[in-house]
Motif scaffolding. Structure first.
Motif, PDB file in Angstrom:
ATOM      1  N   LEU A  50      64.650 172.161  62.715  1.00 32.84           N
ATOM      2  CA  LEU A  50      63.785 171.109  63.270  1.00 32.84           C
ATOM      3  C   LEU A  50      63.330 170.135  62.199  1.00 32.84           C
ATOM      4  O   LEU A  50      63.067 168.966  62.492  1.00 32.84           O
ATOM      5  N   PHE A  51      63.227 170.613  60.952  1.00 29.88           N
ATOM      6  CA  PHE A  51      62.766 169.798  59.837  1.00 29.88           C
ATOM      7  C   PHE A  51      63.705 169.974  58.650  1.00 29.88           C
ATOM      8  O   PHE A  51      64.265 171.053  58.440  1.00 29.88           O
ATOM      9  N   ILE A  52      63.871 168.911  57.882  1.00 29.33           N
ATOM     10  CA  ILE A  52      64.648 168.951  56.643  1.00 29.33           C
ATOM     11  C   ILE A  52      63.731 168.554  55.491  1.00 29.33           C
ATOM     12  O   ILE A  52      63.030 167.526  55.564  1.00 29.33           O
ATOM     13  N   ARG A  53      63.695 169.352  54.442  1.00 30.74           N
ATOM     14  CA  ARG A  53      62.857 169.071  53.280  1.00 30.74           C
ATOM     15  C   ARG A  53      63.500 167.972  52.440  1.00 30.74           C
ATOM     16  O   ARG A  53      64.694 168.009  52.154  1.00 30.74           O
ATOM     17  N   HIS A  54      62.717 166.968  52.026  1.00 29.95           N
ATOM     18  CA  HIS A  54      63.216 165.944  51.101  1.00 29.95           C
ATOM     19  C   HIS A  54      62.067 165.567  50.172  1.00 29.95           C
ATOM     20  O   HIS A  54      60.985 166.162  50.206  1.00 29.95           O
TER      21      HIS A  54
END
Length: 293
Positions: A50-54
């Protein structure tokens, strides 16, 4: 979806809506690691990210954006489901939520007193607001609204309480200083107290506003009782419900303005709740009060 937890979905939705896991943690009153753990648990259950770390934090995936879009409708359907289930109860008890306009909340007081005496196990919660609460969401069971008959939604059952008759008034102190307008051509020589927000669409308000420039309006409010107070203090000329003008009032009616009164006060509820015994009990009391009026 093994180990699926609905609370995890709501936590993820809050993070998606606020755009930050730390903001979601603050809003929910938990720590950051709890939010992260619950989201990772949900992603494992759904078998998708659901989320991608950047570098700037967390960014929504396509699945995350779908969650942000769809969850409000799902919550609305759950609320309506709960409302429909409570309607099946044959006992007049529990909580009945009613929304009402500030100017007409006092209409409910004798009704609520009688209801308390007849049905001691029924709790009534009244929310006073100018906002129109959509009854199909289950956020409220009944509503006291002011509108024209043709503005009523098709999925609502409405009982007319009374017609609303407004006129334009000025305080005696204002009349002594400025006089009264003798025609619409004289409007620009006076100060006006006018409704704001959604109330500007009412027919007798719109008719006057169309003949005024903004500099002629000295005071605006979204509450009619506030407008009446401002008029009574001599700030300007404004619309007041004729029924709310005291017999010994120093207010003077502006005879050169003829209001087009098309609005009525209504008691409304959703058609899916026509068999709810709580609603029917209160509706009967409202009808009895209406007959007395």
């Amino acid at each position: 979806m093994a180990n699926f937890n609905w609370d995890d979905v709501k936590i993820a939705h809050q993070a998606a809506k606020l755009g930050s896991l730390s903001k979601a943690a603050e809003w929910l009153g938990v720590n950051y690691s709890t939010v992260l753990r619950r989201i990772e648990q949900l992603e494992k259950s759904l078998e998708c990210k659901l989320f991608i770390r950047h570098q700037r934090g967390y960014q929504l995936t396509d699945a995350g954006r779908q969650l942000l879009t769809c969850l409000p409708e799902i919550e609305m359907r759950f609320a309506q489901f709960h409302t429909n289930l409570t309607a099946l109860n044959s006992e007049i008890k529990g909580t009945l939520k009613i929304t009402t306009l500030p100017e007409y909340s006092s209409f409910l007081h004798p009704i609520l007193l009688t209801c308390q005496q007849l049905h001691p196990d029924l709790r009534l919660r009244v929310d006073v607001s100018n906002d129109i609460v959509p009854l199909e969401t289950g956020s409220a069971h009944m509503s006291i609204r002011a509108c024209e008959a043709g503005d009523m939604q098709a999925d609502l059952i409405a009982t007319k309480i009374c017609s609303l008759n407004y006129s334009y008034y000025a305080a005696k102190s204002y009349v002594e200083r400025r006089g009264l307008p003798q025609s619409s051509a004289d409007f620009k020589n006076h100060s006006w107290v006018m409704p704001s927000g959604r109330k500007q669409n009412i027919s007798f308000v719109k008719a006057i506003n169309q003949q005024l420039d903004i500099q002629h309006i000295s005071y605006q409010s979204n509450h009619f009782f506030d407008i009446q107070s401002a008029v009574e203090h001599g700030i300007g000329i404004g619309p007041i419900d004729d029924e709310k003008v005291p017999a010994n009032s120093s207010l003077c009616k502006v005879s050169s303005i003829e209001c087009k009164n098309n609005n009525h006060l209504w008691c409304v509820y959703h058609k899916d709740l026509r068999d709810d015994v709580k609603i029917q009990a209160v509706t009967q009391l409202i009808k009895a009060q209406t007959n007395q009026l």
